[in-house]
Design a protein around this motif. Structure first.
Motif, short mmCIF file in Angstrom:
data_model
loop_
_atom_site.label_atom_id
_atom_site.label_comp_id
_atom_site.label_asym_id
_atom_site.label_seq_id
_atom_site.Cartn_x
_atom_site.Cartn_y
_atom_site.Cartn_z
N ASP A 10 8.37 1.72 2.21
CA ASP A 10 7.96 0.28 2.12
C ASP A 10 7.13 -0.16 0.68
O ASP A 10 7.28 -1.17 0.46
CB ASP A 10 6.92 -0.14 3.55
N TYR A 11 6.58 0.88 0.32
CA TYR A 11 5.74 0.55 -0.87
C TYR A 11 6.78 0.19 -1.92
O TYR A 11 6.37 -0.61 -2.79
CB TYR A 11 4.95 1.52 -1.16
N ARG B 293 13.99 -0.05 9.80
CA ARG B 293 12.47 0.46 10.00
C ARG B 293 12.90 0.93 11.38
O ARG B 293 12.37 2.00 11.87
CB ARG B 293 11.39 -0.73 9.97
N THR C 130 7.85 6.58 5.60
CA THR C 130 7.85 5.42 5.59
C THR C 130 7.03 4.50 4.92
O THR C 130 7.39 3.44 4.61
CB THR C 130 8.22 5.06 7.35
N THR C 131 5.78 4.71 4.97
CA THR C 131 4.99 3.97 3.90
C THR C 131 5.40 3.86 2.57
O THR C 131 5.34 2.85 1.95
CB THR C 131 3.39 4.53 4.13
N THR D 199 0.97 -1.23 0.04
CA THR D 199 0.21 -0.05 -0.01
C THR D 199 0.70 1.19 0.03
O THR D 199 1.99 1.15 0.62
CB THR D 199 -0.89 0.11 1.16
N ASP D 200 0.51 2.23 -0.59
CA ASP D 200 0.91 3.63 -0.43
C ASP D 200 0.19 4.53 0.12
O ASP D 200 0.61 5.73 0.24
CB ASP D 200 1.40 4.26 -2.08
N THR D 201 -0.85 3.97 0.90
CA THR D 201 -1.44 4.92 1.90
C THR D 201 -1.21 4.61 3.24
O THR D 201 -1.32 3.67 3.78
CB THR D 201 -3.11 4.50 1.38
N PRO D 202 -0.67 5.67 3.72
CA PRO D 202 -0.09 5.69 5.18
C PRO D 202 -1.32 5.57 6.27
O PRO D 202 -2.41 5.95 5.95
CB PRO D 202 0.72 7.06 5.49
N ALA E 207 4.76 9.00 8.61
CA ALA E 207 4.22 7.94 7.95
C ALA E 207 4.03 7.95 6.81
O ALA E 207 4.16 6.83 6.09
CB ALA E 207 2.64 8.19 8.90
N SER E 208 3.88 9.21 6.14
CA SER E 208 4.05 9.36 4.61
C SER E 208 5.37 8.60 3.86
O SER E 208 5.39 7.80 3.15
CB SER E 208 3.75 10.53 4.10
#
Length: 167
Positions: free
Chosen positions: A21-22, A112, A17-18, A4-7, A14-15
């Motif tokens: 991970d995306y 992380r 790191t999301t 997901t690219d939605t934090p 959060a934006s």
């Protein structure tokens, strides 16, 4: 794998790191189901190091370089040398892709934790080429950009290796 690219929240950390991970998850997804032979293929005549194994290993070592060497200031123990600056891509064809992905997963988990333990304004111990010390925010943005760019390479190499597209 759920990508997901939605934090979960809309704050900056959060934006960032999301999205990191995306793009990591996208790299992993581009390798799903590939045969060991195809993972080692270099289908671009002018780029003999451009393999799925080589690219995943490169991503692993790029993150190592930015987090451990530049940000934390640790000694550089990467596989590259002055005579062979792309060695991480060359040696990767001798390692099963599953092992490379497992190493990348374990390392991503450690990073992380590292990111969670530091303020985004924390500065790198080592300077970049122009002498400035970047902050953790810049490192995260740079890694998102770098991994996303290499995801395009993974996409091309995968399609040429076995025809699979997507992710």
């Amino acid at each position: 794998m759920t990508r997901t690219d939605t934090p979960p929240t809309w704050d900056e950390r959060a934006s960032l790191t999301t999205f990191l991970d995306y793009v990591r998850d996208t790299a992993r997804m581009k390798c799903e189901g590939v045969s060991p032979e195809d993972a080692r293929k270099a289908p671009l005549p002018g780029s003999p190091l451009m393999t799925l194994c080589g690219l995943i290993n490169h991503l692993r070592w790029v993150e190592y370089s930015w987090f451990e060497v530049m940000f934390l200031g640790e000694e550089d123990e990467g596989p590259w040398t002055d005579d062979d600056p792309d060695r991480e891509m060359r040696i990767a064809i001798d390692v099963p892709l599953a092992d490379l992905l497992a190493e990348y997963d374990a390392q991503s988990a450690r990073y992380r934790e590292l990111v969670a333990a530091h303020d985004l304004e924390a500065t790198a111990k080592r300077p970049i080429g122009d002498g400035r010390h970047v902050n953790l925010r810049w490192v995260l943005l740079h890694l998102i950009e770098e991994i996303a760019r290499h995801n395009g390479h993974l996409d091309i190499v995968r399609e040429l290796a076995d025809g699979r597209t997507g992710a």
